[in-house]
Scaffold this motif. Sequence first.
Motif: not given
Length: 68
Positions: A46, A21, A35, A18, A28, A32, A48
């Motif tokens: 990562y 951000c 992203w 999972s 998320a 995604q 968002c």
Amino acid sequence: MTSLSGGSDDGSAAEPASLVCARCGTPAEGPQPTWTCSVENGARQYFCDTCSRENLRAIEGRLDSAWW
């Protein structure tokens, strides 16, 4: 037959852990594709959509001129 994902051979792609951000902590929900992924000091991070848009100029500023 060998699976590249390391999982079952049913043809499905491996689900990443999972995502959260790295800037604001938003989790998320599902895939995604919009992203932003960044590798910083060898670690994948990562970001968002919102954080990516708000920091686009700084992100692009780190790219070599060949990318723009």
